[in-house]
Scaffold this active site. Structure first.
Site, PDB file in Angstrom:
ATOM      1  N   CYS A  52      37.056  98.044  79.687  1.00 42.95           N
ATOM      2  CA  CYS A  52      38.501  97.865  79.849  1.00 42.95           C
ATOM      3  C   CYS A  52      39.115  99.043  80.592  1.00 42.95           C
ATOM      4  O   CYS A  52      38.959 100.194  80.192  1.00 42.95           O
ATOM      5  CB  CYS A  52      39.158  97.712  78.480  1.00 42.95           C
ATOM      6  SG  CYS A  52      40.967  97.623  78.555  1.00 42.95           S
ATOM      7  N   TYR A  83      44.540  89.309  86.948  1.00 43.13           N
ATOM      8  CA  TYR A  83      43.855  89.680  85.706  1.00 43.13           C
ATOM      9  C   TYR A  83      43.295  88.446  85.015  1.00 43.13           C
ATOM     10  O   TYR A  83      42.136  88.433  84.587  1.00 43.13           O
ATOM     11  CB  TYR A  83      44.832  90.411  84.791  1.00 43.13           C
ATOM     12  CG  TYR A  83      44.246  90.774  83.443  1.00 43.13           C
ATOM     13  CD1 TYR A  83      43.299  91.790  83.328  1.00 43.13           C
ATOM     14  CD2 TYR A  83      44.653  90.107  82.287  1.00 43.13           C
ATOM     15  CE1 TYR A  83      42.758  92.134  82.093  1.00 43.13           C
ATOM     16  CE2 TYR A  83      44.119  90.450  81.044  1.00 43.13           C
ATOM     17  CZ  TYR A  83      43.179  91.463  80.956  1.00 43.13           C
ATOM     18  OH  TYR A  83      42.653  91.787  79.729  1.00 43.13           O
ATOM     19  N   GLU A  95      36.374  95.089  85.951  1.00 43.33           N
ATOM     20  CA  GLU A  95      37.537  95.964  85.848  1.00 43.33           C
ATOM     21  C   GLU A  95      37.110  97.375  86.224  1.00 43.33           C
ATOM     22  O   GLU A  95      36.116  97.889  85.715  1.00 43.33           O
ATOM     23  CB  GLU A  95      38.112  95.947  84.433  1.00 43.33           C
ATOM     24  CG  GLU A  95      38.724  94.612  84.046  1.00 43.33           C
ATOM     25  CD  GLU A  95      39.463  94.671  82.715  1.00 43.33           C
ATOM     26  OE1 GLU A  95      39.794  95.781  82.250  1.00 43.33           O
ATOM     27  OE2 GLU A  95      39.707  93.593  82.139  1.00 43.33           O
ATOM     28  N   ASP A 130      34.206  94.049  73.896  1.00 40.04           N
ATOM     29  CA  ASP A 130      34.677  93.320  75.073  1.00 40.04           C
ATOM     30  C   ASP A 130      33.479  92.708  75.787  1.00 40.04           C
ATOM     31  O   ASP A 130      32.585  93.431  76.237  1.00 40.04           O
ATOM     32  CB  ASP A 130      35.427  94.253  76.021  1.00 40.04           C
ATOM     33  CG  ASP A 130      36.685  94.831  75.401  1.00 40.04           C
ATOM     34  OD1 ASP A 130      37.359  94.105  74.650  1.00 40.04           O
ATOM     35  OD2 ASP A 130      36.995  96.008  75.664  1.00 40.04           O
ATOM     36  N   TYR A 135      33.493  93.268  82.307  1.00 36.76           N
ATOM     37  CA  TYR A 135      33.403  94.538  81.594  1.00 36.76           C
ATOM     38  C   TYR A 135      32.107  95.283  81.901  1.00 36.76           C
ATOM     39  O   TYR A 135      31.800  96.272  81.251  1.00 36.76           O
ATOM     40  CB  TYR A 135      33.521  94.311  80.087  1.00 36.76           C
ATOM     41  CG  TYR A 135      34.850  93.725  79.680  1.00 36.76           C
ATOM     42  CD1 TYR A 135      36.026  94.440  79.845  1.00 36.76           C
ATOM     43  CD2 TYR A 135      34.930  92.433  79.142  1.00 36.76           C
ATOM     44  CE1 TYR A 135      37.253  93.899  79.480  1.00 36.76           C
ATOM     45  CE2 TYR A 135      36.149  91.886  78.783  1.00 36.76           C
ATOM     46  CZ  TYR A 135      37.303  92.617  78.951  1.00 36.76           C
ATOM     47  OH  TYR A 135      38.512  92.086  78.599  1.00 36.76           O
ATOM     48  N   CYS A 198      42.083 101.201  73.453  1.00 38.18           N
ATOM     49  CA  CYS A 198      41.115 101.936  74.268  1.00 38.18           C
ATOM     50  C   CYS A 198      39.737 101.672  73.691  1.00 38.18           C
ATOM     51  O   CYS A 198      39.464 102.010  72.534  1.00 38.18           O
ATOM     52  CB  CYS A 198      41.413 103.426  74.270  1.00 38.18           C
ATOM     53  SG  CYS A 198      40.154 104.412  75.141  1.00 38.18           S
ATOM     54  N   CYS A 207      23.986 114.758  79.180  1.00 43.93           N
ATOM     55  CA  CYS A 207      23.017 115.015  80.226  1.00 43.93           C
ATOM     56  C   CYS A 207      23.656 115.826  81.341  1.00 43.93           C
ATOM     57  O   CYS A 207      24.683 115.414  81.883  1.00 43.93           O
ATOM     58  CB  CYS A 207      22.464 113.714  80.797  1.00 43.93           C
ATOM     59  SG  CYS A 207      21.220 113.957  82.067  1.00 43.93           S
TER      60      CYS A 207
END
Length: 210
Positions: A52, A83, A95, A130, A135, A198, A207
């Protein structure tokens, strides 16, 4: 290195889209910079998909050296998608967030390290709860040097994931074709809606790729 294939949106299923761009914002709500080119000379562009785009954009606009960010759609076939169209899985797009940055202030390697560590690039056509090809994880590059750096970073992070007993990276890494802006209400969404959703969640693996 890519999970996406034409089976996600086969020719007979791709939505037609439209010739004209959809309406979007003109300026960034935090920096005040234009979301649209031309951008300052010497600055670079990379486009990243981490699920998202609301949380992804907030993550990236907070990086020192990032000039402007914009939410949008890329990696697919439908021109100027909305959208709602992207959410059908029939545009081929994911997205994404467009990142314009000053390489004198923040390196591409730093941005890529944030990308790998702040989401799970092993999940295929989903990110957390999601689900759908919109996604999927993606790095869309704007030059051969970026492409090489992205592929090198993927190899380094895959080694770290493997050492930690995690899965294989499914991130799509390819040159950017066209970036399409998302609607105005998606731009800097979590600045306008601080308590909004979120979905970012990393693997816990770190890493160094410099």
């Amino acid at each position: 290195m890519s999970l996406f294939s034409s089976t996600v949106a086969s020719a007979g299923r791709v939505l037609p889209g439209r010739d004209a761009p959809i309406e979007t914002s003109e300026t960034h709500t935090i920096s005040g910079h234009s979301l649209h080119p031309p951008f300052p000379q010497g600055y670079e562009e990379i486009v990243l998909g981490m699920g998202c785009f609301w949380g992804v954009e907030r993550l990236l606009w907070q990086l020192p050296g990032v000039y402007v960010t914009a939410a949008g759609y890329a990696g697919g076939e439908t021109p100027n998608p909305t959208y709602d169209e992207t959410c059908t899985g029939r545009t081929g797009h994911t997205e994404v967030v467009r990142v314009i940055f000053d390489p004198q202030q923040v390196t591409l390697e730093t941005i890529l390290q944030v990308f790998w560590e702040q989401h799970d690039p092993t999940q295929g056509n989903r990110q957390g709860n999601d689900t759908g090809s919109q996604y999927r994880s993606a790095i869309l590059t704007t030059g051969p040097a970026q492409q090489a750096a992205a592929e090198k970073s993927a190899a380094a992070f895959q080694q770290a994931l493997s050492n930690a007993g995690k899965g294989r990276i499914t991130t799509e890494i390819k040159p950017l074709d066209i970036f399409y802006y998302a609607e105005a209400y998606h731009q800097q969404y979590l600045d306008k809606n601080p308590n909004g959703y979120c979905g970012l969640k990393g693997t816990g693996v770190t890493c160094a790729i410099n």
